[in-house]
Design a protein around this motif. Structure first.
Motif, PDB file in Angstrom:
ATOM      1  N   GLU A  76       0.826  -1.202   0.000  1.00 22.72           N
ATOM      2  CA  GLU A  76       0.000   0.000   0.000  1.00 22.72           C
ATOM      3  C   GLU A  76       0.864   1.257   0.000  1.00 22.72           C
ATOM      4  OE1 GLU A  76      -4.191  -1.355   2.107  1.00 22.72           O
ATOM      5  OE2 GLU A  76      -2.995   0.210   3.056  1.00 22.72           O
ATOM      6  N   VAL A  77       1.980   1.234   0.712  1.00 17.69           N
ATOM      7  CA  VAL A  77       2.902   2.376   0.696  1.00 17.69           C
ATOM      8  C   VAL A  77       3.409   2.599  -0.725  1.00 17.69           C
ATOM      9  CG1 VAL A  77       5.156   3.235   1.485  1.00 17.69           C
ATOM     10  CG2 VAL A  77       3.604   2.118   3.110  1.00 17.69           C
ATOM     11  N   ASP A  78       3.833   1.529  -1.379  1.00 22.76           N
ATOM     12  CA  ASP A  78       4.332   1.625  -2.755  1.00 22.76           C
ATOM     13  C   ASP A  78       3.262   2.196  -3.686  1.00 22.76           C
ATOM     14  OD1 ASP A  78       6.583   0.372  -1.688  1.00 22.76           O
ATOM     15  OD2 ASP A  78       6.167  -1.562  -2.637  1.00 22.76           O
ATOM     16  N   ALA A  79       2.035   1.682  -3.557  1.00 17.71           N
ATOM     17  CA  ALA A  79       0.931   2.117  -4.417  1.00 17.71           C
ATOM     18  C   ALA A  79       0.567   3.579  -4.142  1.00 17.71           C
ATOM     19  CB  ALA A  79      -0.277   1.211  -4.219  1.00 17.71           C
ATOM     20  N   PHE A  80       0.581   3.983  -2.880  1.00 17.78           N
ATOM     21  CA  PHE A  80       0.320   5.372  -2.519  1.00 17.78           C
ATOM     22  C   PHE A  80       1.301   6.303  -3.220  1.00 17.78           C
ATOM     23  CE2 PHE A  80       2.268   8.698   0.073  1.00 17.78           C
ATOM     24  CZ  PHE A  80       1.230   9.596   0.232  1.00 17.78           C
ATOM     25  N   HIS A  81       2.582   5.973  -3.141  1.00 21.59           N
ATOM     26  CA  HIS A  81       3.598   6.842  -3.734  1.00 21.59           C
ATOM     27  C   HIS A  81       3.404   6.941  -5.239  1.00 21.59           C
ATOM     28  CE1 HIS A  81       7.691   8.070  -5.081  1.00 21.59           C
ATOM     29  NE2 HIS A  81       7.570   8.871  -4.041  1.00 21.59           N
ATOM     30  N   ALA A  82       3.194   5.821  -5.893  1.00 20.39           N
ATOM     31  CA  ALA A  82       2.981   5.829  -7.346  1.00 20.39           C
ATOM     32  C   ALA A  82       1.750   6.655  -7.706  1.00 20.39           C
ATOM     33  CB  ALA A  82       2.845   4.394  -7.862  1.00 20.39           C
ATOM     34  N   ALA A  84       0.330   9.090  -5.942  1.00 23.39           N
ATOM     35  CA  ALA A  84       0.544  10.505  -5.639  1.00 23.39           C
ATOM     36  C   ALA A  84       1.364  11.179  -6.737  1.00 23.39           C
ATOM     37  CB  ALA A  84       1.236  10.656  -4.284  1.00 23.39           C
ATOM     38  N   ILE A  85       2.383  10.516  -7.216  1.00 17.99           N
ATOM     39  CA  ILE A  85       3.212  11.075  -8.286  1.00 17.99           C
ATOM     40  C   ILE A  85       2.405  11.169  -9.578  1.00 17.99           C
ATOM     41  CG2 ILE A  85       5.318  10.759  -9.671  1.00 17.99           C
ATOM     42  CD1 ILE A  85       5.668  11.564  -6.595  1.00 17.99           C
ATOM     43  N   ALA A  86       1.645  10.126  -9.890  1.00 14.59           N
ATOM     44  CA  ALA A  86       0.825  10.125 -11.104  1.00 14.59           C
ATOM     45  C   ALA A  86      -0.243  11.220 -11.066  1.00 14.59           C
ATOM     46  CB  ALA A  86       0.168   8.757 -11.290  1.00 14.59           C
ATOM     47  N   ALA A  87      -0.687  11.583  -9.863  1.00 16.13           N
ATOM     48  CA  ALA A  87      -1.723  12.609  -9.715  1.00 16.13           C
ATOM     49  C   ALA A  87      -1.148  14.026  -9.732  1.00 16.13           C
ATOM     50  CB  ALA A  87      -2.496  12.377  -8.421  1.00 16.13           C
ATOM     51  N   GLY A  88       0.159  14.151  -9.930  1.00 12.63           N
ATOM     52  CA  GLY A  88       0.776  15.474 -10.018  1.00 12.63           C
ATOM     53  C   GLY A  88       1.587  15.870  -8.808  1.00 12.63           C
ATOM     54  N   TYR A 106       8.420   1.664   7.341  1.00 16.74           N
ATOM     55  CA  TYR A 106       8.506   1.635   5.877  1.00 16.74           C
ATOM     56  C   TYR A 106       7.575   2.722   5.369  1.00 16.74           C
ATOM     57  CZ  TYR A 106       8.572  -0.231   1.112  1.00 16.74           C
ATOM     58  OH  TYR A 106       8.735  -0.390  -0.256  1.00 16.74           O
ATOM     59  N   ALA A 107       8.100   3.677   4.589  1.00 12.79           N
ATOM     60  CA  ALA A 107       7.304   4.835   4.212  1.00 12.79           C
ATOM     61  C   ALA A 107       7.679   5.377   2.849  1.00 12.79           C
ATOM     62  CB  ALA A 107       7.472   5.929   5.267  1.00 12.79           C
ATOM     63  N   ALA A 108       6.811   6.247   2.346  1.00 12.19           N
ATOM     64  CA  ALA A 108       7.063   7.012   1.131  1.00 12.19           C
ATOM     65  C   ALA A 108       6.477   8.401   1.332  1.00 12.19           C
ATOM     66  CB  ALA A 108       6.419   6.338  -0.070  1.00 12.19           C
ATOM     67  N   PHE A 109       7.097   9.397   0.699  1.00 16.56           N
ATOM     68  CA  PHE A 109       6.723  10.793   0.877  1.00 16.56           C
ATOM     69  C   PHE A 109       6.509  11.471  -0.467  1.00 16.56           C
ATOM     70  CE2 PHE A 109       9.390   9.392   4.299  1.00 16.56           C
ATOM     71  CZ  PHE A 109       8.862   9.949   5.452  1.00 16.56           C
ATOM     72  N   ALA A 110       5.556  12.406  -0.501  1.00 23.56           N
ATOM     73  CA  ALA A 110       5.321  13.221  -1.696  1.00 23.56           C
ATOM     74  C   ALA A 110       4.817  14.588  -1.246  1.00 23.56           C
ATOM     75  CB  ALA A 110       4.298  12.562  -2.607  1.00 23.56           C
ATOM     76  N   PHE A 111       5.119  15.603  -2.046  1.00 23.36           N
ATOM     77  CA  PHE A 111       4.524  16.923  -1.838  1.00 23.36           C
ATOM     78  C   PHE A 111       3.244  16.991  -2.649  1.00 23.36           C
ATOM     79  CE2 PHE A 111       9.076  18.141  -1.187  1.00 23.36           C
ATOM     80  CZ  PHE A 111       8.955  18.576   0.121  1.00 23.36           C
ATOM     81  N   ASP A 112       2.161  17.456  -2.022  1.00 19.76           N
ATOM     82  CA  ASP A 112       0.913  17.639  -2.765  1.00 19.76           C
ATOM     83  C   ASP A 112       1.029  18.921  -3.596  1.00 19.76           C
ATOM     84  OD1 ASP A 112       0.279  19.876  -1.153  1.00 19.76           O
ATOM     85  OD2 ASP A 112      -1.373  18.878  -0.134  1.00 19.76           O
ATOM     86  N   PRO A 113       0.020  19.272  -4.414  1.00 21.66           N
ATOM     87  CA  PRO A 113       0.130  20.461  -5.266  1.00 21.66           C
ATOM     88  C   PRO A 113       0.342  21.767  -4.503  1.00 21.66           C
ATOM     89  CG  PRO A 113      -1.598  19.030  -6.076  1.00 21.66           C
ATOM     90  CD  PRO A 113      -1.153  18.457  -4.750  1.00 21.66           C
ATOM     91  N   ASP A 114      -0.014  21.813  -3.214  1.00 22.28           N
ATOM     92  CA  ASP A 114       0.192  23.015  -2.409  1.00 22.28           C
ATOM     93  C   ASP A 114       1.484  22.981  -1.609  1.00 22.28           C
ATOM     94  OD1 ASP A 114      -2.184  24.543  -3.032  1.00 22.28           O
ATOM     95  OD2 ASP A 114      -3.272  22.929  -2.028  1.00 22.28           O
ATOM     96  N   GLY A 115       2.276  21.931  -1.762  1.00 19.47           N
ATOM     97  CA  GLY A 115       3.551  21.845  -1.070  1.00 19.47           C
ATOM     98  C   GLY A 115       3.507  21.182   0.288  1.00 19.47           C
ATOM     99  N   ASN A 116       2.353  20.637   0.689  1.00 19.83           N
ATOM    100  CA  ASN A 116       2.292  19.889   1.943  1.00 19.83           C
ATOM    101  C   ASN A 116       2.986  18.551   1.772  1.00 19.83           C
ATOM    102  OD1 ASN A 116       0.540  21.677   3.565  1.00 19.83           O
ATOM    103  ND2 ASN A 116      -0.904  21.277   1.921  1.00 19.83           N
ATOM    104  N   ASN A 117       3.705  18.140   2.793  1.00 24.21           N
ATOM    105  CA  ASN A 117       4.424  16.870   2.762  1.00 24.21           C
ATOM    106  C   ASN A 117       3.483  15.768   3.252  1.00 24.21           C
ATOM    107  OD1 ASN A 117       6.484  14.921   2.736  1.00 24.21           O
ATOM    108  ND2 ASN A 117       7.207  15.503   4.747  1.00 24.21           N
ATOM    109  N   ILE A 118       3.111  14.850   2.366  1.00 27.54           N
ATOM    110  CA  ILE A 118       2.235  13.753   2.753  1.00 27.54           C
ATOM    111  C   ILE A 118       3.022  12.448   2.703  1.00 27.54           C
ATOM    112  CG2 ILE A 118       0.093  14.923   2.119  1.00 27.54           C
ATOM    113  CD1 ILE A 118       0.095  13.235  -0.463  1.00 27.54           C
ATOM    114  N   GLU A 119       2.629  11.531   3.557  1.00 28.92           N
ATOM    115  CA  GLU A 119       3.386  10.285   3.735  1.00 28.92           C
ATOM    116  C   GLU A 119       2.412   9.135   3.956  1.00 28.92           C
ATOM    117  OE1 GLU A 119       6.222   8.339   7.265  1.00 28.92           O
ATOM    118  OE2 GLU A 119       5.624  10.438   7.379  1.00 28.92           O
TER     119      GLU A 119
END
Length: 126
Positions: A76-82, A84-88, A106-119
Motif C-alpha cells: 500500500e505504501v508503494d501504491a500510494f507513492h505511485a 501521488a506522483i501520477a496525480a501530479g 517503511y514509508a514514502a513521501f510526496a509533496f501535494d500540489p500546495d507543497g504539503n508533505n504527505i506520507e
C-alpha cells in the motif's frame, strides 16, 4: 487513518520550550530527535505519549504541514507513492525502510500540489 502529523517552526528551541510545557498536562513529552544526518542538519523532534505523533520541523520559511497516513502493508505504501506522483505530486522520498525511526518503519513521501508533505507509513514487520 492519520498516523502522525507535524508543523514547521522557525525557532525550534522556542517551539520546544512551548510544547514541553503545553503538553506536560496531557502526559506527552519529546520522545525523539531525528539524527541530523537524516534531516540535512535541521532540528526535527517528535512528541507523544508512547510514540511520537506530533512533530516539529525547523524551517526558515513560512508554515508547512506534514500528514502521515497509516498503510496496512508495504504494498500500500508503494501504491500510494505511485498514485501521488501520477496525480501530479512531487517526490519527497520514495518507498523504503526508514530504520532511524524504528526497525519496521517503511514509508514514502510526496509533496501535494500546495507543497504539503504527505506520507504513507507501514509499521508492520517484514
Amino acid at each position: 487513518m492519520i498516523d502522525h502529523t507535524g508543523i514547521s517552526v522557525q525557532n525550534f528551541d522556542t517551539a520546544k520550550a512551548f510544547y514541553d510545557k503545553a503538553f506536560a498536562p496531557l502526559g506527552a513529552s519529546l520522545l525523539m530527535m531525528v539524527p541530523p544526518e537524516h534531516t540535512g542538519g535541521v532540528k526535527v523532534g517528535g512528541y507523544g505519549r508512547e510514540r511520537p505523533v506530533f512533530w516539529l520541523h525547523e524551517a526558515e520559511s513560512g508554515p508547512g504541514r506534514h500528514y502521515a497516513f497509516t498503510a496496512r502493508s508495504r504494498a500500500e505504501v508503494d501504491a500510494f507513492h505511485a498514485a501521488a506522483i501520477a496525480a501530479g505530486g512531487r517526490d519527497n522520498g520514495g518507498p523504503g525502510p526508514r530504520p532511524h525511526y524504528h526497525p519496521d518503519y517503511y514509508a514514502a513521501f510526496a509533496f501535494d500540489p500546495d507543497g504539503n508533505n504527505i506520507e504513507a507509513v507501514c509499521h508492520a514487520p517484514t
